[in-house]
Design a protein around this motif. Structure first.
Motif, PDB file in Angstrom:
ATOM      1  N   GLU A 177       0.831  -1.199   0.000  1.00 14.17           N
ATOM      2  CA  GLU A 177       0.000   0.000   0.000  1.00 14.17           C
ATOM      3  C   GLU A 177       0.865   1.247   0.000  1.00 14.17           C
ATOM      4  O   GLU A 177       2.079   1.183   0.209  1.00 14.17           O
ATOM      5  CB  GLU A 177      -0.914   0.010   1.228  1.00 14.17           C
ATOM      6  N   ALA A 178       0.211   2.392  -0.250  1.00 11.04           N
ATOM      7  CA  ALA A 178       0.880   3.691  -0.303  1.00 11.04           C
ATOM      8  C   ALA A 178       2.053   3.649  -1.276  1.00 11.04           C
ATOM      9  O   ALA A 178       1.890   3.279  -2.428  1.00 11.04           O
ATOM     10  CB  ALA A 178       1.300   4.121   1.098  1.00 11.04           C
ATOM     11  N   MET A 179       3.254   3.993  -0.827  1.00  9.26           N
ATOM     12  CA  MET A 179       4.421   4.018  -1.719  1.00  9.26           C
ATOM     13  C   MET A 179       4.918   2.614  -2.044  1.00  9.26           C
ATOM     14  O   MET A 179       5.615   2.422  -3.038  1.00  9.26           O
ATOM     15  CB  MET A 179       5.560   4.821  -1.085  1.00  9.26           C
ATOM     16  N   LEU A 180       4.577   1.647  -1.207  1.00  9.19           N
ATOM     17  CA  LEU A 180       5.051   0.280  -1.419  1.00  9.19           C
ATOM     18  C   LEU A 180       4.028  -0.501  -2.229  1.00  9.19           C
ATOM     19  O   LEU A 180       3.362  -1.409  -1.739  1.00  9.19           O
ATOM     20  CB  LEU A 180       5.331  -0.405  -0.075  1.00  9.19           C
ATOM     21  N   LYS A 181       3.916  -0.122  -3.482  1.00  5.78           N
ATOM     22  CA  LYS A 181       2.948  -0.736  -4.374  1.00  5.78           C
ATOM     23  C   LYS A 181       3.487  -0.655  -5.792  1.00  5.78           C
ATOM     24  O   LYS A 181       4.293   0.212  -6.113  1.00  5.78           O
ATOM     25  CB  LYS A 181       1.606  -0.001  -4.268  1.00  5.78           C
ATOM     26  N   ASP A 182       3.050  -1.547  -6.647  1.00  4.50           N
ATOM     27  CA  ASP A 182       3.571  -1.585  -8.017  1.00  4.50           C
ATOM     28  C   ASP A 182       2.955  -0.457  -8.848  1.00  4.50           C
ATOM     29  O   ASP A 182       2.121  -0.667  -9.720  1.00  4.50           O
ATOM     30  CB  ASP A 182       3.241  -2.944  -8.655  1.00  4.50           C
ATOM     31  N   ARG A 183       3.432   0.766  -8.533  1.00  4.63           N
ATOM     32  CA  ARG A 183       2.901   1.933  -9.236  1.00  4.63           C
ATOM     33  C   ARG A 183       4.014   2.913  -9.629  1.00  4.63           C
ATOM     34  O   ARG A 183       3.731   3.972 -10.191  1.00  4.63           O
ATOM     35  CB  ARG A 183       1.882   2.659  -8.366  1.00  4.63           C
ATOM     36  N   GLN A 184       5.291   2.544  -9.335  1.00  3.50           N
ATOM     37  CA  GLN A 184       6.409   3.418  -9.673  1.00  3.50           C
ATOM     38  C   GLN A 184       6.818   3.216 -11.131  1.00  3.50           C
ATOM     39  O   GLN A 184       6.287   2.373 -11.840  1.00  3.50           O
ATOM     40  CB  GLN A 184       7.597   3.131  -8.732  1.00  3.50           C
ATOM     41  N   ARG A 185       7.805   4.016 -11.566  1.00  6.14           N
ATOM     42  CA  ARG A 185       8.267   3.943 -12.957  1.00  6.14           C
ATOM     43  C   ARG A 185       8.805   2.560 -13.284  1.00  6.14           C
ATOM     44  O   ARG A 185       8.528   1.990 -14.333  1.00  6.14           O
ATOM     45  CB  ARG A 185       9.343   5.011 -13.178  1.00  6.14           C
ATOM     46  N   PHE A 186       9.628   2.022 -12.369  1.00  4.77           N
ATOM     47  CA  PHE A 186      10.129   0.666 -12.539  1.00  4.77           C
ATOM     48  C   PHE A 186       9.162  -0.313 -11.880  1.00  4.77           C
ATOM     49  O   PHE A 186       8.615  -0.033 -10.817  1.00  4.77           O
ATOM     50  CB  PHE A 186      11.522   0.509 -11.914  1.00  4.77           C
ATOM     51  N   ARG A 187       8.952  -1.467 -12.498  1.00  7.35           N
ATOM     52  CA  ARG A 187       8.055  -2.466 -11.942  1.00  7.35           C
ATOM     53  C   ARG A 187       8.593  -2.985 -10.613  1.00  7.35           C
ATOM     54  O   ARG A 187       9.794  -3.187 -10.442  1.00  7.35           O
ATOM     55  CB  ARG A 187       7.918  -3.643 -12.904  1.00  7.35           C
ATOM     56  N   ALA A 188       7.684  -3.177  -9.652  1.00  4.86           N
ATOM     57  CA  ALA A 188       8.090  -3.722  -8.363  1.00  4.86           C
ATOM     58  C   ALA A 188       8.424  -5.193  -8.507  1.00  4.86           C
ATOM     59  O   ALA A 188       7.814  -5.909  -9.295  1.00  4.86           O
ATOM     60  CB  ALA A 188       6.975  -3.527  -7.338  1.00  4.86           C
ATOM     61  N   VAL A 189       9.408  -5.633  -7.726  1.00  5.34           N
ATOM     62  CA  VAL A 189       9.777  -7.045  -7.685  1.00  5.34           C
ATOM     63  C   VAL A 189       9.118  -7.641  -6.446  1.00  5.34           C
ATOM     64  O   VAL A 189       9.379  -7.192  -5.328  1.00  5.34           O
ATOM     65  CB  VAL A 189      11.303  -7.226  -7.616  1.00  5.34           C
ATOM     66  N   VAL A 190       8.263  -8.626  -6.626  1.00  2.00           N
ATOM     67  CA  VAL A 190       7.522  -9.225  -5.520  1.00  2.00           C
ATOM     68  C   VAL A 190       7.849 -10.708  -5.448  1.00  2.00           C
ATOM     69  O   VAL A 190       7.832 -11.415  -6.464  1.00  2.00           O
ATOM     70  CB  VAL A 190       6.002  -9.032  -5.704  1.00  2.00           C
ATOM     71  N   GLY A 191       8.151 -11.187  -4.246  1.00  5.14           N
ATOM     72  CA  GLY A 191       8.458 -12.599  -4.093  1.00  5.14           C
ATOM     73  C   GLY A 191       8.664 -12.961  -2.639  1.00  5.14           C
ATOM     74  O   GLY A 191       8.528 -12.114  -1.748  1.00  5.14           O
ATOM     75  N   SER A 192       8.971 -14.204  -2.403  1.00  6.61           N
ATOM     76  CA  SER A 192       9.304 -14.659  -1.054  1.00  6.61           C
ATOM     77  C   SER A 192      10.784 -14.370  -0.839  1.00  6.61           C
ATOM     78  O   SER A 192      11.653 -15.115  -1.303  1.00  6.61           O
ATOM     79  CB  SER A 192       9.026 -16.164  -0.916  1.00  6.61           C
ATOM     80  N   LEU A 193      11.068 -13.260  -0.172  1.00 11.17           N
ATOM     81  CA  LEU A 193      12.434 -12.771  -0.108  1.00 11.17           C
ATOM     82  C   LEU A 193      13.346 -13.718   0.669  1.00 11.17           C
ATOM     83  O   LEU A 193      13.087 -14.050   1.825  1.00 11.17           O
ATOM     84  CB  LEU A 193      12.454 -11.381   0.526  1.00 11.17           C
ATOM     85  N   SER A 194      14.415 -14.113   0.002  1.00  9.66           N
ATOM     86  CA  SER A 194      15.410 -14.999   0.597  1.00  9.66           C
ATOM     87  C   SER A 194      16.691 -14.846  -0.206  1.00  9.66           C
ATOM     88  O   SER A 194      16.700 -14.239  -1.285  1.00  9.66           O
ATOM     89  CB  SER A 194      14.946 -16.460   0.551  1.00  9.66           C
ATOM     90  N   ALA A 195      17.775 -15.413   0.315  1.00 12.32           N
ATOM     91  CA  ALA A 195      19.043 -15.353  -0.408  1.00 12.32           C
ATOM     92  C   ALA A 195      18.929 -16.060  -1.750  1.00 12.32           C
ATOM     93  O   ALA A 195      19.485 -15.620  -2.763  1.00 12.32           O
ATOM     94  CB  ALA A 195      20.156 -15.969   0.443  1.00 12.32           C
ATOM     95  N   GLU A 196      18.184 -17.160  -1.771  1.00 15.79           N
ATOM     96  CA  GLU A 196      17.987 -17.906  -3.022  1.00 15.79           C
ATOM     97  C   GLU A 196      17.197 -17.067  -4.030  1.00 15.79           C
ATOM     98  O   GLU A 196      17.461 -17.113  -5.232  1.00 15.79           O
ATOM     99  CB  GLU A 196      17.243 -19.216  -2.746  1.00 15.79           C
ATOM    100  N   PHE A 197      16.241 -16.297  -3.546  1.00 14.03           N
ATOM    101  CA  PHE A 197      15.459 -15.434  -4.421  1.00 14.03           C
ATOM    102  C   PHE A 197      16.358 -14.393  -5.098  1.00 14.03           C
ATOM    103  O   PHE A 197      16.225 -14.127  -6.296  1.00 14.03           O
ATOM    104  CB  PHE A 197      14.364 -14.735  -3.605  1.00 14.03           C
TER     105      PHE A 197
END
Length: 256
Positions: A177-197
């Motif tokens: 939500e708010a600034m943390l959403k896929d609405r910026q110039r560059f596409r947001a990267v979304v995933g299960s954050l881990s070292a392998e990711f």
């Protein structure tokens, strides 16, 4: 690599050349012309070296909360390593450096000098139950929501306000939500954050693309294609950078 040592040597040689020039003016009989010529060539060489180092290294403000699990720390370290491998210098308040000033002042100072900003948002707070829009017809109850540190929102907002290239890396489990959403110039990267990711080809490709765009424009701006020694001003370089980022469809971010 930090360009400050090169700049300090360049300034020292400049002062030495000035001193020799004054001595030569006071006593023309001294054969100081070869010495001054050598110092001038050395200064020009150092200036070119400083431009090359500056253009090849990208300063990246990394917005990331304090890690509290080994998995989060491993993930952030892997991201920092990936940025360094790409020739970037990641800087994070409270992580890459500790200072006496308040965090907000540090954020402003670091972000003004940064070439790009990456916001990494992972769970920090769990809310087991909340009431949204209480007392209104659209009141609703929600359970087990995960939120990142509020500093992610603050720093993303500052980056957007300054017009810095902004990449969002969001854990799939948090509220977007708010600034943390896929609405910026560059596409947001979304995933299960881990070292392998981070090591994955998909994330690495996105990171390389993000870094490459900013670096290519900066390298061109500091090359002889744009800069003519003795003629080009900082305003000229700023105007060039603004135009190039507009041509690429990116927000203007350069502020001399």
């Amino acid at each position: 690599m930090d360009t400050k040592p090169i700049l300090y040597v360049e300034l020292a040689l400049g002062l030495a050349a000035l001193a020799f020039a004054v001595a030569w003016q006071l006593d023309p009989a001294q054969n100081l012309e070869p010495t001054i010529a050598v110092l001038t060539v050395a200064i020009a060489g150092l200036e070119l070296a400083r431009r090359f180092v500056r253009s090849s290294q990208l300063r990246v403000f990394l917005s990331v909360g304090t890690t509290y699990t080994p998995e989060q720390e491993a993930y952030v370290r892997e991201l920092e390593f990936s940025l360094e491998r790409l020739g970037c210098k990641p800087e994070t308040v409270g992580r890459s450096r500790q200072r006496a000033t308040q965090p907000m002042h540090q954020v402003r100072s670091l972000m003004r000098r940064a070439d790009a900003v990456i916001v990494v948002a992972f769970p920090r707070t769990r809310i087991t139950q909340l009431i949204d829009k209480p007392g209104s017809p659209s009141e609703s109850r929600k359970r087990n929501l995960l939120y990142p540190t509020v500093w992610n929102q603050i720093e993303a907002g500052i980056a957007f306000g300054l017009g810095r290239p902004l990449l969002l890396v969001l854990d799939e489990s948090i509220e977007h939500e708010a600034m943390l959403k896929d609405r910026q110039r560059f596409r947001a990267v979304v995933g299960s954050l881990s070292a392998e990711f981070v090591r994955g080809s998909s994330f690495q490709g996105c990171l390389e693309d993000f870094v490459g765009i900013a670096r290519s424009v900066i390298a061109e701006a500091f090359s002889n294609r744009v800069i003519t020694p003795g003629a080009t001003t900082t305003d000229d370089v700023a105007a060039y950078l603004r135009q190039r980022f507009e041509d690429l469809g990116l927000d203007i971010w350069f502020h001399p």
